[in-house]
Design a protein around this motif. Structure first.
Motif, PDB file in Angstrom:
ATOM      1  N   ALA A 123      31.625  32.140  48.036  1.00  0.00           N
ATOM      2  CA  ALA A 123      31.470  30.701  47.888  1.00  0.00           C
ATOM      3  C   ALA A 123      30.604  30.419  46.660  1.00  0.00           C
ATOM      4  CB  ALA A 123      30.816  30.140  49.146  1.00  0.00           C
ATOM      5  N   LYS A 124      30.618  29.173  46.212  1.00  0.00           N
ATOM      6  CA  LYS A 124      29.932  28.803  44.969  1.00  0.00           C
ATOM      7  C   LYS A 124      28.452  29.185  44.976  1.00  0.00           C
ATOM      8  CE  LYS A 124      29.701  25.053  41.678  1.00  0.00           C
ATOM      9  NZ  LYS A 124      30.037  23.671  41.357  1.00  0.00           N
ATOM     10  N   ARG A 125      27.801  28.984  46.130  1.00  0.00           N
ATOM     11  CA  ARG A 125      26.339  29.218  46.139  1.00  0.00           C
ATOM     12  C   ARG A 125      25.974  30.692  45.997  1.00  0.00           C
ATOM     13  NH1 ARG A 125      24.651  28.652  52.357  1.00  0.00           N
ATOM     14  NH2 ARG A 125      26.710  28.991  53.228  1.00  0.00           N
ATOM     15  N   LEU A 126      26.981  31.584  46.065  1.00  0.00           N
ATOM     16  CA  LEU A 126      26.696  33.016  45.909  1.00  0.00           C
ATOM     17  C   LEU A 126      27.239  33.579  44.599  1.00  0.00           C
ATOM     18  CD1 LEU A 126      27.472  33.586  49.571  1.00  0.00           C
ATOM     19  CD2 LEU A 126      25.511  34.743  48.557  1.00  0.00           C
ATOM     20  N   ALA A 127      27.947  32.750  43.828  1.00  0.00           N
ATOM     21  CA  ALA A 127      28.665  33.256  42.649  1.00  0.00           C
ATOM     22  C   ALA A 127      27.725  33.881  41.613  1.00  0.00           C
ATOM     23  CB  ALA A 127      29.486  32.142  42.024  1.00  0.00           C
ATOM     24  N   GLN A 128      26.495  33.370  41.534  1.00  0.00           N
ATOM     25  CA  GLN A 128      25.565  33.896  40.517  1.00  0.00           C
ATOM     26  C   GLN A 128      25.164  35.352  40.796  1.00  0.00           C
ATOM     27  OE1 GLN A 128      23.069  30.976  42.560  1.00  0.00           O
ATOM     28  NE2 GLN A 128      21.344  31.927  41.501  1.00  0.00           N
ATOM     29  N   PHE A 129      25.420  35.821  42.032  1.00  0.00           N
ATOM     30  CA  PHE A 129      25.024  37.196  42.370  1.00  0.00           C
ATOM     31  C   PHE A 129      26.146  38.216  42.176  1.00  0.00           C
ATOM     32  CE2 PHE A 129      22.776  34.207  45.272  1.00  0.00           C
ATOM     33  CZ  PHE A 129      21.551  34.268  44.633  1.00  0.00           C
ATOM     34  N   LEU A 130      27.333  37.752  41.810  1.00  0.00           N
ATOM     35  CA  LEU A 130      28.470  38.674  41.630  1.00  0.00           C
ATOM     36  C   LEU A 130      28.126  39.764  40.617  1.00  0.00           C
ATOM     37  CD1 LEU A 130      31.477  36.178  41.485  1.00  0.00           C
ATOM     38  CD2 LEU A 130      31.220  38.058  43.132  1.00  0.00           C
ATOM     39  N   PRO A 131      28.711  40.958  40.787  1.00  0.00           N
ATOM     40  CA  PRO A 131      28.457  42.045  39.826  1.00  0.00           C
ATOM     41  C   PRO A 131      28.894  41.658  38.406  1.00  0.00           C
ATOM     42  CG  PRO A 131      29.586  42.882  41.784  1.00  0.00           C
ATOM     43  CD  PRO A 131      29.570  41.394  41.901  1.00  0.00           C
ATOM     44  N   THR A 132      28.291  42.286  37.443  1.00  0.00           N
ATOM     45  CA  THR A 132      28.693  42.096  36.053  1.00  0.00           C
ATOM     46  C   THR A 132      29.368  43.367  35.560  1.00  0.00           C
ATOM     47  OG1 THR A 132      26.504  42.820  35.404  1.00  0.00           O
ATOM     48  CG2 THR A 132      26.922  40.448  35.345  1.00  0.00           C
ATOM     49  N   PRO A 133      30.237  43.306  34.548  1.00  0.00           N
ATOM     50  CA  PRO A 133      30.729  42.077  33.934  1.00  0.00           C
ATOM     51  C   PRO A 133      31.824  41.449  34.777  1.00  0.00           C
ATOM     52  CG  PRO A 133      31.775  43.965  32.907  1.00  0.00           C
ATOM     53  CD  PRO A 133      30.815  44.511  33.916  1.00  0.00           C
ATOM     54  N   ASN A 134      32.027  40.142  34.597  1.00  0.00           N
ATOM     55  CA  ASN A 134      33.139  39.464  35.262  1.00  0.00           C
ATOM     56  C   ASN A 134      34.018  38.816  34.194  1.00  0.00           C
ATOM     57  OD1 ASN A 134      34.780  38.592  37.300  1.00  0.00           O
ATOM     58  ND2 ASN A 134      33.198  37.454  38.395  1.00  0.00           N
ATOM     59  N   VAL A 135      35.298  38.719  34.494  1.00  0.00           N
ATOM     60  CA  VAL A 135      36.235  38.141  33.523  1.00  0.00           C
ATOM     61  C   VAL A 135      36.179  36.622  33.601  1.00  0.00           C
ATOM     62  CG1 VAL A 135      38.586  38.255  32.634  1.00  0.00           C
ATOM     63  CG2 VAL A 135      37.755  40.028  34.177  1.00  0.00           C
ATOM     64  N   GLU A 136      36.010  35.989  32.456  1.00  0.00           N
ATOM     65  CA  GLU A 136      35.983  34.533  32.401  1.00  0.00           C
ATOM     66  C   GLU A 136      36.933  34.043  31.333  1.00  0.00           C
ATOM     67  OE1 GLU A 136      34.595  32.974  34.683  1.00  0.00           O
ATOM     68  OE2 GLU A 136      33.075  34.336  35.469  1.00  0.00           O
ATOM     69  N   LYS A 137      37.144  32.737  31.309  1.00  0.00           N
ATOM     70  CA  LYS A 137      38.077  32.152  30.352  1.00  0.00           C
ATOM     71  C   LYS A 137      37.429  30.939  29.694  1.00  0.00           C
ATOM     72  CE  LYS A 137      42.753  30.252  30.194  1.00  0.00           C
ATOM     73  NZ  LYS A 137      43.889  29.770  30.988  1.00  0.00           N
ATOM     74  N   LYS A 138      37.595  30.858  28.365  1.00  0.00           N
ATOM     75  CA  LYS A 138      37.078  29.688  27.644  1.00  0.00           C
ATOM     76  C   LYS A 138      38.209  29.222  26.739  1.00  0.00           C
ATOM     77  CE  LYS A 138      32.711  28.359  25.610  1.00  0.00           C
ATOM     78  NZ  LYS A 138      31.464  28.885  25.086  1.00  0.00           N
ATOM     79  N   GLY A 139      38.709  28.012  26.927  1.00  0.00           N
ATOM     80  CA  GLY A 139      39.889  27.574  26.183  1.00  0.00           C
ATOM     81  C   GLY A 139      41.044  28.474  26.554  1.00  0.00           C
ATOM     82  N   THR A 189      41.024  31.728  25.635  1.00  0.00           N
ATOM     83  CA  THR A 189      40.553  33.088  25.398  1.00  0.00           C
ATOM     84  C   THR A 189      39.844  33.652  26.625  1.00  0.00           C
ATOM     85  OG1 THR A 189      40.196  32.374  23.134  1.00  0.00           O
ATOM     86  CG2 THR A 189      39.231  34.490  23.744  1.00  0.00           C
ATOM     87  N   TYR A 190      40.139  34.911  26.895  1.00  0.00           N
ATOM     88  CA  TYR A 190      39.507  35.585  28.036  1.00  0.00           C
ATOM     89  C   TYR A 190      38.375  36.465  27.528  1.00  0.00           C
ATOM     90  CZ  TYR A 190      43.716  33.912  30.187  1.00  0.00           C
ATOM     91  OH  TYR A 190      44.710  33.078  30.624  1.00  0.00           O
ATOM     92  N   PHE A 191      37.305  36.549  28.263  1.00  0.00           N
ATOM     93  CA  PHE A 191      36.186  37.377  27.817  1.00  0.00           C
ATOM     94  C   PHE A 191      35.432  37.931  29.018  1.00  0.00           C
ATOM     95  CE2 PHE A 191      34.505  33.216  28.544  1.00  0.00           C
ATOM     96  CZ  PHE A 191      33.192  33.384  28.931  1.00  0.00           C
ATOM     97  N   LEU A 192      34.554  38.903  28.748  1.00  0.00           N
ATOM     98  CA  LEU A 192      33.769  39.508  29.812  1.00  0.00           C
ATOM     99  C   LEU A 192      32.355  38.954  29.770  1.00  0.00           C
ATOM    100  CD1 LEU A 192      35.148  43.075  29.355  1.00  0.00           C
ATOM    101  CD2 LEU A 192      35.337  41.742  31.452  1.00  0.00           C
ATOM    102  N   GLN A 193      31.963  38.393  30.899  1.00  0.00           N
ATOM    103  CA  GLN A 193      30.625  37.829  30.988  1.00  0.00           C
ATOM    104  C   GLN A 193      29.671  38.944  31.442  1.00  0.00           C
ATOM    105  OE1 GLN A 193      29.894  34.139  30.885  1.00  0.00           O
ATOM    106  NE2 GLN A 193      27.882  35.044  30.589  1.00  0.00           N
ATOM    107  N   HIS A 194      28.770  39.352  30.528  1.00  0.00           N
ATOM    108  CA  HIS A 194      27.861  40.450  30.867  1.00  0.00           C
ATOM    109  C   HIS A 194      26.489  39.970  31.323  1.00  0.00           C
ATOM    110  CE1 HIS A 194      30.056  44.079  29.662  1.00  0.00           C
ATOM    111  NE2 HIS A 194      30.659  43.301  28.786  1.00  0.00           N
ATOM    112  N   ASP A 195      26.017  38.892  30.674  1.00  0.00           N
ATOM    113  CA  ASP A 195      24.619  38.509  30.900  1.00  0.00           C
ATOM    114  C   ASP A 195      24.516  37.457  31.997  1.00  0.00           C
ATOM    115  OD1 ASP A 195      26.127  36.995  29.295  1.00  0.00           O
ATOM    116  OD2 ASP A 195      24.551  36.435  27.870  1.00  0.00           O
ATOM    117  N   ASN A 196      24.409  37.956  33.184  1.00  0.00           N
ATOM    118  CA  ASN A 196      24.222  37.069  34.328  1.00  0.00           C
ATOM    119  C   ASN A 196      22.952  37.535  35.022  1.00  0.00           C
ATOM    120  OD1 ASN A 196      24.301  35.631  36.642  1.00  0.00           O
ATOM    121  ND2 ASN A 196      26.355  36.276  37.265  1.00  0.00           N
ATOM    122  N   GLU A 197      21.884  36.807  34.763  1.00  0.00           N
ATOM    123  CA  GLU A 197      20.535  37.216  35.177  1.00  0.00           C
ATOM    124  C   GLU A 197      20.394  37.553  36.663  1.00  0.00           C
ATOM    125  OE1 GLU A 197      16.821  34.730  34.651  1.00  0.00           O
ATOM    126  OE2 GLU A 197      17.849  34.496  32.713  1.00  0.00           O
TER     127      GLU A 197
END
Ligand SMILES: *Cc1c(COP(=O)(O)O)cnc(C)c1O
Length: 480
Positions: A284-300, A302-310
């Motif tokens: 659920a949304k309230r737990l998304a910040q704890f997901l393992p890194t990297p995660n695949v994200e999309k901007k426009g 373009t797809y990219f890997l989000q590494h820096d999730n504190e």
């Protein structure tokens, strides 16, 4: 007795001849060189082909027979999945290549997680975990971090129903929680009163599979979610087996906060040999910040890997998990489509109910009512009357070319046999399996010894299971 390939070796026999090496020879210093030639098999091509063909015929797989192994979803794995998973565009890339060079693979991962979030009612997902139990541990670590970040340090207990899959309490323990077992009610569901009594300030969460391992849908799930949430706990859904609910109902809508899936069960990657699997974890949304890194994200576009999730719990597997298993799941979902997925679960439930209806007068069913994608029956009455146990029935099935159901699980049912026919079997196959099971029950009354001797058509008959567990011989000495 079949010989190992090392035992049929004959010096200088060859299956292939390698071209002459173009690399200059180099003398390895004596102290590093081996004293003798390595014992590598040397066989002709036909002997090589026969050896492995003979080995493949000694095993039982979905492609050569019915495999109703409960809680394992041994369904037919469409061959088109293998075709896409072997496309060179997927097999010849490296995880260290840049996002720019691997947009296609990233797009596939992103689309797959989007589809799986839609199917489960989750907000976001990681594809990293290697299998179900690994997904459980990942999800539990996220729950732990959630409580820690809120300063809820007293939340140390995970509640697990007594019908749970064995990995559930094990994962909770490995993740550092204390495990409290909740008894089942007479109808096979969780006992609500017992749940209310067990819930308290120390409740970190409830871990559950729905339908449960008895094949029963927890109809009181919304109420259970309320009880746990009101105490500040979270709900974990063991979605290893989504075969009954895919396209029908979503764990997110039942109130679950975290879920893992087994792509190697419901989403059709072959797993009889033990892997590789994939256990994505959604939340659920309230737990998304704890997901393992990297995660695949999309901007426009373009797809990219989000590494820096504190706040992430960190990586749980190298790179992004078992990528080609993701390709198979993606192919499976797209080739079935939304209607096909929902038909698959409807037929899985129909097939299980059909078999249960044909068998329940002979093999008792401990809980009445409709089942979901699997059901539990018991050989307890048969054993009392004839001495034939669930184990004897399982062994006798082998002689008929049928893989036995899961036996002696769940633990709360004596002489349990857990049957999961899956949606991919025809009515003829189901009828044949029922006929065989009914005839085994007849033989149990007329000639029980015949069943104590089974199997007689397999390569080896009964093993001394205690001896095999206590004194396993794990090493075979080859005499050359
Ligand atoms: C198979 C299964 C698991 C474990 O999955 P693995 O991939 O074997 O680790 C967990 N829970 C349930 C209900 C299962 O059926």
């Amino acid at each position: 007795m079949m010989k190992l390939i090392f035992e049929i070796t004959k010096e200088d026999r060859r299956s292939v001849r390698l071209p002459m090496s173009t690399i200059p020879s180099f003398n390895i210093p004596k102290e590093y060189a081996r004293g003798q030639r390595p014992h590598l098999p040397e066989v002709s091509k036909i002997d090589l082909v026969r050896h492995y063909t003979a080995l493949s015929l000694r095993t039982h797989g979905v492609d050569n027979g019915f495999y109703p192994l409960g809680s394992c979803t041994m369904k037919y794995n469409p061959k088109v999945n293998e075709k896409t998973a072997s496309l060179v565009g997927f097999t010849n890339i490296h995880p260290l290549q840049s996002a720019q060079e691997t947009q296609g693979a990233l797009e596939l991962m992103y689309d797959l997680k989007t589809m799986l979030c839609e199917i489960t009612g989750m907000y976001d997902m990681t594809m990293q975990p290697a299998a179900g139990a690994h997904g459980e541990w990942t999800g539990l670590m996220m729950m732990k971090k959630y409580h820690e970040m809120r300063g809820d340090t007293q939340k140390r207990v995970i509640l697990v129903p007594d019908s749970a899959h064995g990995t559930n309490p094990a994962s909770a323990h490995v993740a550092g929680f204390d495990v409290k077992s909740i008894p089942s009610a007479a109808d096979g569901g969780v006992d609500l009163e017992a749940l209310r009594d067990a819930v308290g300030d120390d409740t970190a969460g409830l871990m559950l599979t729905n339908p449960n391992t008895l094949g029963i849908f927890e109809s009181r799930i919304v109420e259970m979610a309320k009880i746990v949430h009101e105490a500040g706990g979270l709900l974990y859904y063991d979605g290893a087996n989504l075969n009954a609910i895919m396209g029908q109902v979503r764990p997110g809508d039942m109130g679950f906060d975290v879920i893992h899936l087994n792509l190697h069960k419901t989403f059709s990657t072959p797993h009889g040999g033990g892997g590789p699997g994939s256990g994505p974890v959604g939340c659920a949304k309230r737990l998304a910040q704890f997901l393992p890194t990297p995660n695949v994200e999309k901007k426009g576009d373009t797809y990219f890997l989000q590494h820096d999730n504190e706040d992430s719990i960190g990586s749980v597997k190298s790179f992004y998990g078992h990528f080609l298993t993701l390709v198979r799941a993606y192919t499976y979902i797209l080739s079935l489509g939304a209607d096909g997925l929902s038909d698959a679960s409807r037929i899985a439930v129909l097939n299980a109910n059909y078999m249960m209806a044909r068998l329940k007068d002979t093999y008792t069913v401990p809980f009445n009512g409709l089942c979901m994608h699997e059901f539990v029956m018991t050989a307890q009455k048969l054993k009392e009357e004839t001495g034939i146990s669930a184990m004897d029935v399982a062994k006798a099935l082998l002689d008929e070319g049928i893989h036995p159901p899961t036996v002696y699980f769940p633990l709360i049912v004596k002489e349990a046999m857990m049957v999961e026919p899956t949606e991919t079997e025809s009515i003829e196959t189901l009828d044949h399996a029922c006929d065989v099971l009914l005839s085994i029950a007849r033989i149990a009354k007329e000639d029980p010894q015949q069943l104590h001797d089974a199997p007689v058509t397999t390569v080896i008959s009964r093993l001394d299971e205690v001896e095999a567990a206590r004194n396993p011989i794990l090493r075979y000495s080859i005499s050359l």
